[in-house]
Design an enzyme around this catalytic site. Structure first.
Site, PDB file in Angstrom:
ATOM      1  N   HIS A 107     -13.948 -13.646  17.501  1.00  0.00           N
ATOM      2  CA  HIS A 107     -14.819 -12.508  17.163  1.00  0.00           C
ATOM      3  C   HIS A 107     -15.378 -11.753  18.376  1.00  0.00           C
ATOM      4  O   HIS A 107     -16.546 -11.361  18.395  1.00  0.00           O
ATOM      5  CB  HIS A 107     -15.972 -12.979  16.284  1.00  0.00           C
ATOM      6  CG  HIS A 107     -15.571 -13.349  14.883  1.00  0.00           C
ATOM      7  ND1 HIS A 107     -14.479 -12.802  14.246  1.00  0.00           N
ATOM      8  CD2 HIS A 107     -16.138 -14.212  13.988  1.00  0.00           C
ATOM      9  CE1 HIS A 107     -14.391 -13.309  13.025  1.00  0.00           C
ATOM     10  NE2 HIS A 107     -15.380 -14.167  12.845  1.00  0.00           N
ATOM     11  N   HIS A 182     -18.338  -8.198   8.747  1.00  0.00           N
ATOM     12  CA  HIS A 182     -18.442  -9.631   8.439  1.00  0.00           C
ATOM     13  C   HIS A 182     -19.577  -9.897   7.452  1.00  0.00           C
ATOM     14  O   HIS A 182     -20.395 -10.805   7.656  1.00  0.00           O
ATOM     15  CB  HIS A 182     -18.667 -10.400   9.740  1.00  0.00           C
ATOM     16  CG  HIS A 182     -18.142 -11.802   9.733  1.00  0.00           C
ATOM     17  ND1 HIS A 182     -18.521 -12.731   8.799  1.00  0.00           N
ATOM     18  CD2 HIS A 182     -17.271 -12.438  10.556  1.00  0.00           C
ATOM     19  CE1 HIS A 182     -17.921 -13.880   9.044  1.00  0.00           C
ATOM     20  NE2 HIS A 182     -17.150 -13.731  10.112  1.00  0.00           N
ATOM     21  N   GLN A 285      -9.257 -11.586   5.482  1.00  0.00           N
ATOM     22  CA  GLN A 285      -9.663 -12.977   5.639  1.00  0.00           C
ATOM     23  C   GLN A 285     -10.653 -13.315   4.535  1.00  0.00           C
ATOM     24  O   GLN A 285     -11.686 -12.661   4.400  1.00  0.00           O
ATOM     25  CB  GLN A 285     -10.315 -13.198   7.002  1.00  0.00           C
ATOM     26  CG  GLN A 285     -10.608 -14.657   7.334  1.00  0.00           C
ATOM     27  CD  GLN A 285      -9.458 -15.353   8.015  1.00  0.00           C
ATOM     28  OE1 GLN A 285      -8.446 -14.728   8.336  1.00  0.00           O
ATOM     29  NE2 GLN A 285      -9.580 -16.648   8.246  1.00  0.00           N
ATOM     30  N   GLU A 313     -12.943 -10.114   5.099  1.00  0.00           N
ATOM     31  CA  GLU A 313     -12.850  -9.393   6.367  1.00  0.00           C
ATOM     32  C   GLU A 313     -11.494  -8.687   6.444  1.00  0.00           C
ATOM     33  O   GLU A 313     -10.466  -9.331   6.656  1.00  0.00           O
ATOM     34  CB  GLU A 313     -13.011 -10.375   7.528  1.00  0.00           C
ATOM     35  CG  GLU A 313     -14.304 -11.179   7.485  1.00  0.00           C
ATOM     36  CD  GLU A 313     -14.204 -12.485   8.255  1.00  0.00           C
ATOM     37  OE1 GLU A 313     -13.926 -12.435   9.470  1.00  0.00           O
ATOM     38  OE2 GLU A 313     -14.376 -13.555   7.636  1.00  0.00           O
TER      39      GLU A 313
END
Length: 350
Positions: A107, A182, A285, A313
């Site tokens: 990230h 996120h 994700q 995500e």
């Protein structure tokens, strides 16, 4: 449609604003210029538009947000998700990144875009929507990524009850980019239905996931989800045994990456509140909070715990720079990176 901007007070002398957008149906969301952190998403009850439920997990105050080492509800970049062994080669040169999940990079590194103060650019208001542009200049070799990167994030809320998140970036030399949002969702809300993510119904239009090793790094293979717990092509209600089996933290290969078609949905079977996602990105994700801590000091005097939130995500696949068969995260000089995601808020799933 209306918005307001408030200056946030903090002990560190940081210049941080909070922007709140409310649409004509009383749906709203608020976000900080610090990391683009979304502090709340409020959805009205289907029976009473003045009865609101905040469906985002989050920090109790700004100081908790500044001190946190997590990624709740923020802009993630330059590159979201994982880069194996914290390195990549571009144009014959190897770049070594910070290993914040040793030995891998996650990230954006030690201080990613979620820890930067973004500037408010344009604010475009119409009868049907409000768009706020946030800008950030990422200097050459910030977190050891090459190139000066000029980034824009546009947060929009419209009267179709859609939050639209648009990223774009340009660079003065070849680099890699893969930005995402996120958000940690819990559509039971923070009131009487508050609990972990059991009794959420999820659906993702995908036949394949990225196979990963024990460190969650893709192997380069795609796995067929048929006859596995990863098959979410039909509505699946999350239960205790599913969470006890480890839940899910994988990239789904999307069948139809178009802003005109829903590719994923999650809703609470208790409140009927939830979201539908559409995106122009090739993957998403799905994360069921399997690595959350046992206890967080949350909003509205709530204490969060393991598997109390879920993330969707939208992204290019993880570790794509090291996987030649994956869609590319390379952004060349003179090109523009773009990523668009539409999140349709609903209170009528039941």
């Amino acid at each position: 449609m209306e918005y307001n901007i408030t200056k946030l007070q903090n002990d560190k002398g940081l210049d941080i604003d909070i922007i709140k957008i409310t649409n004509s149906n009383n749906y709203s969301f608020s976000f900080y210029t610090y990391g683009g952190y979304m502090s709340e998403v409020c959805v009205p009850s289907s029976s009473n538009s003045n009865e609101l439920e905040d469906v985002l997990l989050g920090y109790g105050n700004l100081e908790d947000c500044l001190e946190a080492d997590g990624y709740f509800n923020s802009i993630i970049g330059r590159v979201c998700n994982r880069i194996g062994k914290s390195k990549f080669t571009l144009n014959g040169e190897e770049y070594k990144l910070y290993s914040n999940t040793t030995p891998d990079h996650l990230h954006g590194g030690k201080e990613g875009f979620n820890k930067k103060i973004w500037k408010i650019g344009d604010i475009n208001k119409s009868k049907e929507s409000i768009k706020v542009t946030l800008t950030y200049h990422s200097k050459h070799l910030e977190e050891n990524y090459p190139g000066n990167l000029d980034c824009k994030t546009i947060y929009e809320l419209n009267n179709n009850n859609e939050i639209i998140i648009s990223f774009n970036a340009t660079t003065d030399q070849d680099t890699i980019v893969n930005m995402t949002n996120h958000n940690y969702w819990n559509f039971h809300g923070h009131k009487e239905s508050y609990k972990d993510i059991t009794n959420h119904v999820v659906k993702i239009s995908s036949d394949h996931i990225c196979e990963t090793d024990e460190g969650s790094i893709p192997t380069g293979n795609l796995l067929d989800v048929a006859n596995t717990k990863f098959d979410l092509n039909k509505d699946f209600e999350i239960n205790k045994s599913f969470l006890e089996s480890g839940g899910i933290d994988h990239n789904y290969v999307l069948k139809d990456n178009s802003l005109n078609k829903s590719i994923a949905s999650i809703y609470s079977s208790i409140t009927g509140i939830g979201v539908e996602y559409s995106t122009d990105q090739p993957g998403i994700q799905f994360y069921t909070g399997n690595m959350m801590k046992k206890s967080y000091k949350g909003k509205l005097n709530r204490t969060y715990g393991l598997q109390y939130g879920m993330c969707l995500e939208t992204q290019i696949f993880p570790d794509a720079i090291n996987q030649p068969d994956f869609p590319s995260t390379i952004l060349k000089k003179g090109q523009t990176y773009t990523s668009n995601t539409k999140i349709k808020l609903r209170n009528d799933f039941n």
